[in-house]
Design a protein around this motif. Structure first.
Motif, mmCIF file in Angstrom:
data_model
loop_
_atom_site.group_PDB
_atom_site.id
_atom_site.type_symbol
_atom_site.label_atom_id
_atom_site.label_comp_id
_atom_site.label_asym_id
_atom_site.label_seq_id
_atom_site.Cartn_x
_atom_site.Cartn_y
_atom_site.Cartn_z
ATOM 1 N N ASP A 129 32.133 37.027 35.713
ATOM 2 C CA ASP A 129 32.242 38.340 36.257
ATOM 3 C C ASP A 129 31.372 39.348 35.352
ATOM 4 O OD1 ASP A 129 33.153 40.757 36.854
ATOM 5 O OD2 ASP A 129 35.140 40.626 36.270
ATOM 6 N N ILE A 130 30.261 39.458 35.933
ATOM 7 C CA ILE A 130 29.111 40.249 35.147
ATOM 8 C C ILE A 130 29.022 41.766 35.218
ATOM 9 C CG2 ILE A 130 26.492 40.330 34.873
ATOM 10 C CD1 ILE A 130 27.482 37.476 34.393
ATOM 11 N N ARG A 131 29.150 42.284 34.153
ATOM 12 C CA ARG A 131 29.520 43.860 34.324
ATOM 13 C C ARG A 131 28.477 44.666 33.321
ATOM 14 N NH1 ARG A 131 36.011 44.514 33.591
ATOM 15 N NH2 ARG A 131 36.399 42.949 35.295
ATOM 16 N N VAL A 132 28.044 45.709 33.689
ATOM 17 C CA VAL A 132 26.959 46.464 33.059
ATOM 18 C C VAL A 132 27.974 47.519 31.932
ATOM 19 C CG1 VAL A 132 25.404 48.483 32.991
ATOM 20 C CG2 VAL A 132 25.519 46.742 34.841
ATOM 21 N N SER A 133 27.544 46.915 30.667
ATOM 22 C CA SER A 133 28.347 47.624 29.690
ATOM 23 C C SER A 133 27.502 48.897 29.041
ATOM 24 C CB SER A 133 28.799 46.597 28.366
ATOM 25 O OG SER A 133 27.625 45.932 27.983
ATOM 26 N N ALA A 134 26.157 48.980 29.379
ATOM 27 C CA ALA A 134 25.298 50.019 28.949
ATOM 28 C C ALA A 134 24.177 50.081 29.633
ATOM 29 C CB ALA A 134 24.890 49.829 27.393
ATOM 30 N N LEU A 135 23.737 51.394 30.019
ATOM 31 C CA LEU A 135 22.620 51.543 30.785
ATOM 32 C C LEU A 135 21.911 52.700 30.036
ATOM 33 C CD1 LEU A 135 21.370 51.305 33.310
ATOM 34 C CD2 LEU A 135 22.637 53.093 34.476
ATOM 35 N N ASP A 136 20.619 52.518 29.532
ATOM 36 C CA ASP A 136 19.848 53.316 28.960
ATOM 37 C C ASP A 136 18.956 54.071 30.105
ATOM 38 O OD1 ASP A 136 21.061 53.055 26.699
ATOM 39 O OD2 ASP A 136 19.567 51.565 25.688
ATOM 40 N N VAL A 153 22.693 46.514 29.532
ATOM 41 C CA VAL A 153 23.379 45.485 28.681
ATOM 42 C C VAL A 153 24.396 45.002 29.581
ATOM 43 C CG1 VAL A 153 24.600 45.430 26.714
ATOM 44 C CG2 VAL A 153 22.810 46.812 26.619
ATOM 45 N N LEU A 154 24.250 43.635 29.662
ATOM 46 C CA LEU A 154 25.292 43.181 30.688
ATOM 47 C C LEU A 154 26.330 42.306 29.839
ATOM 48 C CD1 LEU A 154 22.914 41.817 33.377
ATOM 49 C CD2 LEU A 154 24.189 43.836 33.415
ATOM 50 N N HIS A 155 27.478 41.891 30.149
ATOM 51 C CA HIS A 155 28.544 41.081 29.551
ATOM 52 C C HIS A 155 29.323 40.302 30.499
ATOM 53 C CE1 HIS A 155 31.415 44.242 29.929
ATOM 54 N NE2 HIS A 155 32.354 43.132 29.797
ATOM 55 N N ASN A 156 29.415 39.182 30.392
ATOM 56 C CA ASN A 156 30.473 38.330 31.167
ATOM 57 C C ASN A 156 31.796 38.536 30.792
ATOM 58 O OD1 ASN A 156 31.523 36.687 32.753
ATOM 59 N ND2 ASN A 156 30.279 34.665 31.991
ATOM 60 N N ALA A 157 32.863 39.037 31.532
ATOM 61 C CA ALA A 157 34.052 39.281 31.339
ATOM 62 C C ALA A 157 35.051 38.227 31.531
ATOM 63 C CB ALA A 157 34.649 40.504 32.373
ATOM 64 N N ARG A 158 34.410 36.900 31.745
ATOM 65 C CA ARG A 158 35.103 35.861 31.781
ATOM 66 C C ARG A 158 34.715 34.750 30.846
ATOM 67 N NH1 ARG A 158 36.632 35.887 37.965
ATOM 68 N NH2 ARG A 158 38.166 37.730 37.866
ATOM 69 N N ALA A 159 35.282 33.877 30.628
ATOM 70 C CA ALA A 159 34.714 32.575 29.942
ATOM 71 C C ALA A 159 33.879 31.516 30.483
ATOM 72 C CB ALA A 159 36.140 31.775 29.202
ATOM 73 N N THR A 160 33.675 31.700 31.921
ATOM 74 C CA THR A 160 32.679 30.703 32.439
ATOM 75 C C THR A 160 31.245 31.407 31.968
ATOM 76 O OG1 THR A 160 34.473 30.212 34.174
ATOM 77 C CG2 THR A 160 32.061 29.753 34.728
ATOM 78 N N PRO A 161 30.389 30.147 31.719
ATOM 79 C CA PRO A 161 29.134 30.764 31.449
ATOM 80 C C PRO A 161 28.522 31.256 32.527
ATOM 81 C CG PRO A 161 29.564 28.523 30.675
ATOM 82 C CD PRO A 161 30.652 28.887 31.157
ATOM 83 N N ALA A 162 27.335 31.991 32.560
ATOM 84 C CA ALA A 162 26.808 32.792 33.603
ATOM 85 C C ALA A 162 25.307 32.550 33.560
ATOM 86 C CB ALA A 162 27.296 34.185 33.835
ATOM 87 N N PRO A 163 24.492 31.589 33.349
ATOM 88 C CA PRO A 163 23.235 31.544 33.157
ATOM 89 C C PRO A 163 22.262 31.786 34.560
ATOM 90 C CG PRO A 163 24.025 29.134 33.368
ATOM 91 C CD PRO A 163 25.169 30.306 33.630
#
Length: 170
Positions: A129-136, A153-163
């Motif tokens: 679950d890729i989410r934008v946590s910051a946008l400059d 700046v993206l982060h994955n809100a779940r434990a599954t890797p997202a390469p």
């Protein structure tokens, strides 16, 4: 002795046990299609003939769902047969019990009906679950004909890797 004939007597005994269910070696990610393979046995003195293997899955905190079935044309006497259901795991994640029931409609007259089901647990990972946590934003306003850089700046809100995830801005 002119007209002798012989026939096997007894009934088949289609059976399955927990060790007969083969699940994927690595945990799938939700929405992956995975093979569920089961080995069916018949220690009885006669062949089973055709029968159905029905597969069920229970999502955590939910009710059991029918996820499909396969037809096995025969389990020979004193032998075994394998069957595989390819299951799309969409909608399931976490520790998911998988139950296999053979001859669910009691079409085969067996010596024992008490050994016709088994269960095993499959661990299914959630989808990333890729989410934008910051946008400059750029310091200057850009017009349609200009190019500029924007840092996400993206982060994955779940434990599954997202390469290798692609991000599109619109």
């Amino acid at each position: 002795l002119n007209s002798y004939s012989a026939a096997l007597s007894g009934a088949p005994d289609a059976q399955v046990a927990i060790g007969d269910i083969q699940l994927p070696g690595t945990p799938p990610v939700e929405s992956d299609t995975v093979p569920l393979t089961v080995t069916l046995h018949n220690p009885g003195p006669v062949d089973t003939g055709g029968l159905t293997a029905a597969f069920f899955a229970t999502p955590p905190g939910g009710e059991e769902w029918y996820i499909g079935s396969t037809f096995v044309s025969n389990i020979p006497r004193n032998d075994s047969a394998q069957t595989t259901l390819d299951w799309n795991t969409l909608g399931f994640s976490g520790e998911v019990p998988i139950r296999v029931q053979i001859d669910p409609y009691d079409r085969v007259d067996e010596s024992s009906e008490s050994n016709n089901q088994a269960a095993a647990t499959l661990s299914i990972l959630t989808r990333p679950d890729i989410r934008v946590s910051a946008l400059d934003q750029p310091e200057a306003d850009l017009v349609a004909t200009q190019t500029g850089g924007i840092q996400l700046v993206l982060h994955n809100a779940r434990a599954t890797p997202a390469p290798g995830q692609a991000v599109a801005l619109s």
